[in-house]
Design an enzyme around this catalytic site. Structure first.
Site, PDB file in Angstrom:
ATOM      1  N   HIS A  53      50.817  28.308  81.494  1.00  0.00           N
ATOM      2  CA  HIS A  53      50.570  28.054  82.912  1.00  0.00           C
ATOM      3  C   HIS A  53      51.631  27.090  83.426  1.00  0.00           C
ATOM      4  O   HIS A  53      52.195  26.291  82.666  1.00  0.00           O
ATOM      5  CB  HIS A  53      49.173  27.454  83.117  1.00  0.00           C
ATOM      6  CG  HIS A  53      48.068  28.435  82.875  1.00  0.00           C
ATOM      7  ND1 HIS A  53      46.787  28.256  83.351  1.00  0.00           N
ATOM      8  CD2 HIS A  53      48.074  29.626  82.221  1.00  0.00           C
ATOM      9  CE1 HIS A  53      46.038  29.294  82.995  1.00  0.00           C
ATOM     10  NE2 HIS A  53      46.788  30.131  82.303  1.00  0.00           N
ATOM     11  N   GLU A  64      51.498  24.408  85.179  1.00  0.00           N
ATOM     12  CA  GLU A  64      51.203  22.984  84.974  1.00  0.00           C
ATOM     13  C   GLU A  64      51.575  22.552  83.555  1.00  0.00           C
ATOM     14  O   GLU A  64      52.203  21.515  83.350  1.00  0.00           O
ATOM     15  CB  GLU A  64      49.712  22.708  85.198  1.00  0.00           C
ATOM     16  CG  GLU A  64      49.234  22.938  86.626  1.00  0.00           C
ATOM     17  CD  GLU A  64      48.678  24.340  86.851  1.00  0.00           C
ATOM     18  OE1 GLU A  64      49.203  25.315  86.257  1.00  0.00           O
ATOM     19  OE2 GLU A  64      47.724  24.468  87.631  1.00  0.00           O
ATOM     20  N   CYS A  92      43.197  25.549  86.958  1.00  0.00           N
ATOM     21  CA  CYS A  92      42.165  26.090  86.077  1.00  0.00           C
ATOM     22  C   CYS A  92      41.681  24.960  85.154  1.00  0.00           C
ATOM     23  O   CYS A  92      42.304  23.905  85.077  1.00  0.00           O
ATOM     24  CB  CYS A  92      42.730  27.255  85.263  1.00  0.00           C
ATOM     25  SG  CYS A  92      43.762  26.750  83.872  1.00  0.00           S
ATOM     26  N   CYS A 118      44.344  23.510  82.711  1.00  0.00           N
ATOM     27  CA  CYS A 118      45.356  22.677  83.361  1.00  0.00           C
ATOM     28  C   CYS A 118      44.740  21.397  83.926  1.00  0.00           C
ATOM     29  O   CYS A 118      45.372  20.341  83.892  1.00  0.00           O
ATOM     30  CB  CYS A 118      46.064  23.472  84.440  1.00  0.00           C
ATOM     31  SG  CYS A 118      47.051  24.805  83.739  1.00  0.00           S
TER      32      CYS A 118
HETATM   33 ZN   LIG Z   1      46.031  26.705  84.373  1.00  0.00          ZN
END
Ligand SMILES: [Zn+2]
Length: 166
Positions: free
Chosen positions: A50, A52, A80, A83
């Site tokens: 991801h 992040e 999410c 993250c």
């Molecule tokens: Zn994430």
């Protein structure tokens, strides 16, 4: 003055144009971009890639610290749970998100075997016995001994790290 929010949007748009997913992160420190990344899951098959996570790794490597105190982290969408956890761990001054799940959900869905976008925070909040992800607690005394060993090697202290002030 850099428009960090616009940079985050531009990175995500560019990623989509290249076949990636619509997420990006920019980490700002002292008015400059310290690190940035788009989501690379589609390009790498790494479900943890991801935006992040990748940007936090780059920023921490550059600074030689696991703490991002003194930074502001811009993300295209509200993070999410994975993250959000990593954002808690690295302690930035502020997290700025530019869309909500409700805002992007009419256009993007990323449901999984054990959670949907609409339920994932609810899943994480449950007791482990009640989660859809099957989990089993297999207690071993020797597992706690590893922590005892760590404490002995740390001069009797339990604390693993100290968040720098500022
Ligand atoms: Zn994430």
């Amino acid at each position: 003055m850099i428009d960090f929010a616009q940079r985050t949007i531009d990175l995500a748009r560019q990623n989509v144009a290249e076949g990636g997913r619509p997420f990006a992160t920019v980490i700002a420190k002292n008015g400059e971009i310290l690190a940035e990344s788009a989501n690379k899951v589609a390009q790498t098959n790494d479900p943890t890639a991801h935006a992040e996570i990748l940007a936090i790794r780059e920023a921490c490597t550059k600074l030689g610290t696991e703490h991002l105190v003194g930074t502001t982290i811009y993300v295209l969408a509200h993070p999410c749970p994975m993250c959000l956890g990593s954002l808690y761990y690295c302690s930035p001054d502020e997290v700025v998100f530019l869309t909500t799940r409700d805002g992007y959900e009419p256009h993007y869905v990323d449901d999984r075997k054990y959670f949907e976008l609409a339920t994932f925070y609810g899943e994480f909040a449950k007791d482990w016995r009640d989660r859809r992800l099957p989990m089993r607690y297999e207690p071993r005394a020797a597992a706690v001994d590893v922590y005892r060993f760590w404490q002995e090697r740390n001069g009797g202290q339990r604390t693993a790290t100290v968040v720098p002030p500022g």
